[in-house]
Enzyme design. Structure first.
Site, PDB file in Angstrom:
ATOM      1  N   ASN A 140       4.083 -11.253  15.211  1.00 10.23           N
ATOM      2  CA  ASN A 140       3.331 -11.490  16.450  1.00 10.23           C
ATOM      3  C   ASN A 140       3.342 -12.998  16.709  1.00 10.23           C
ATOM      4  O   ASN A 140       3.883 -13.775  15.908  1.00 10.23           O
ATOM      5  CB  ASN A 140       1.910 -10.914  16.363  1.00 10.23           C
ATOM      6  CG  ASN A 140       1.080 -11.507  15.229  1.00 10.23           C
ATOM      7  OD1 ASN A 140       1.239 -12.678  14.866  1.00 10.23           O
ATOM      8  ND2 ASN A 140       0.204 -10.705  14.647  1.00 10.23           N
TER       9      ASN A 140
ATOM     10  N   GLU B 203       1.870 -15.206  13.852  1.00  5.49           N
ATOM     11  CA  GLU B 203       2.733 -15.192  12.663  1.00  5.49           C
ATOM     12  C   GLU B 203       3.987 -16.042  12.896  1.00  5.49           C
ATOM     13  O   GLU B 203       4.433 -16.762  11.999  1.00  5.49           O
ATOM     14  CB  GLU B 203       3.133 -13.757  12.310  1.00  5.49           C
ATOM     15  CG  GLU B 203       2.001 -12.935  11.723  1.00  5.49           C
ATOM     16  CD  GLU B 203       2.272 -11.428  11.729  1.00  5.49           C
ATOM     17  OE1 GLU B 203       1.535 -10.713  11.036  1.00  5.49           O
ATOM     18  OE2 GLU B 203       3.190 -10.979  12.455  1.00  5.49           O
TER      19      GLU B 203
ATOM     20  N   ASP C 108       2.596  -1.875  13.948  1.00  2.58           N
ATOM     21  CA  ASP C 108       3.221  -0.786  13.180  1.00  2.58           C
ATOM     22  C   ASP C 108       4.004   0.137  14.105  1.00  2.58           C
ATOM     23  O   ASP C 108       5.090   0.612  13.760  1.00  2.58           O
ATOM     24  CB  ASP C 108       2.146   0.028  12.440  1.00  2.58           C
ATOM     25  CG  ASP C 108       1.364  -0.812  11.432  1.00  2.58           C
ATOM     26  OD1 ASP C 108       1.938  -1.785  10.920  1.00  2.58           O
ATOM     27  OD2 ASP C 108       0.198  -0.491  11.171  1.00  2.58           O
TER      28      ASP C 108
END
Length: 328
Positions: free
Chosen positions: A205, A208, A276
């Site tokens: 993301n 990150e 996920d």
């Protein structure tokens, strides 16, 4: 993406066998209402109405892949406790294969308990040991990976930095997956980012990506493009897909211009587990023969569906096709 292409890719999901490696956990939800503040401390008193449980972390990636129709194997660590039994039972409903999980008395099954009142998360309790796994457990994990890898068409590393995804595992896995011509995707953790060299796709993301590139802030799309190219070069991956919340996604591929994908979410209830869903859909699409760009488009549609659901959620093939059809 033309609807016929999407249908062909999604239809192939049910013929795929996949492997998810990573930190599996049990997501435990306590639901209730708040009508008063505790006289003991300035905290809300939650009147509990129900409890629910579902696989979280790498387990949620497996659930997402199974919901999309794939045959899924999981390699992860479970304790020898009641939480492990409940988690295995939930996986079997998937149905998801759990014979490759490693059981150990050395550490408990990871449990994240979220207390939710009036659709708002009030607090989260984590039960876990984040220390490095023992050499024995590390070897047992690798033996399971080595056994299953030749049988699958795709592999996901779902790294939550809880001990399963180690440099030892990464260094052995990537060359073997490439040799077998299996796409390998990574949901990364910053501390391991520089180890993911030569993978098919990494899906950080924005935060990150910034942390992995040592960037403090992004002023505009130009800064984002510079960061994406820098990360691509850093790990020499085939591609990097940065998920950007309400700003959609940005796909970086070697020797290609950046490809920005606007968000498909109509209403955002809960972003829990959206990453996920993205990596699950992306990986299955790649294994089904989609280009990285097509796979990213499908992953973006899937994310748009899942953030409209409350709690850790997943998407089915028909739901995904309907969403593509609606926008197409």
């Amino acid at each position: 993406m033309p609807l016929s292409n999407a249908r062909g890719i999604i239809d192939r999901f049910s013929r795929l066998k996949t492997l998810v490696i990573g930190d599996v956990m049990l997501d435990h939800y306590i639901w209730g209402t708040v009508s008063r503040i505790s006289p003991e401390a300035p905290v809300p008193v939650v009147q509990m109405s129900r409890e629910t449980e579902m696989p979280g972390g790498a387990g949620n990636v497996a659930v997402n892949m199974a919901a999309l129709g794939a045959d899924v194997h999981v390699v992860g660590l479970l304790g020898e406790d009641a939480a492990a039994e409940r988690l295995v039972s939930l996986f079997q409903r998937g149905p998801i294969h759990t014979d490759s999980t490693v059981r150990t008395p050395e550490r408990p099954t990871i449990v994240k308990t979220r207390i939710i009142a009036h659709h708002q998360q009030i607090v989260r309790l984590d039960r876990e040991i984040r220390a490095e796994v023992s050499t024995s457990l590390r070897d047992q994990i690798w033996l399971q990976v080595e056994r299953i890898l030749p049988e699958v068409q795709a592999v996901v590393l779902s790294d939550y930095a809880k001990g399963v995804v180690t440099p030892y595992l990464i260094h052995r896995l990537i060359p073997l997956a490439r040799k077998l011509k299996i796409p390998i995707t990574v949901d990364p953790k910053v501390e391991n980012f520089h180890f993911y060299k030569h993978v098919t796709c990494v899906t950080p993301n924005t935060q990150e990506a910034m942390d992995s590139g040592g960037v403090r802030y992004l002023r505009d799309d130009r800064d984002m493009e510079k960061l994406g190219q820098q990360l691509l070069k850093k790990i020499d991956a085939d591609s990097i897909l940065i998920t950007r919340g309400e700003h959609g996604m940005s796909l970086f591929e070697k020797k290609k211009p950046v490809y920005h994908i606007p968000t498909r979410a109509r209403e955002v209830f809960d972003v829990t587990g959206a990453g996920d869903t993205v990596i699950s859909t992306l990986t299955l699409a790649l294994a089904a023969g989609a280009s990285v760009r097509q796979a990213a488009e499908l992953a973006n549609y899937a994310a748009g569906i899942v953030v409209g659901k409350l709690g850790t959620a997943s998407v089915t093939g028909p739901e995904l096709l309907k969403a593509v059809n609606h926008h197409g």
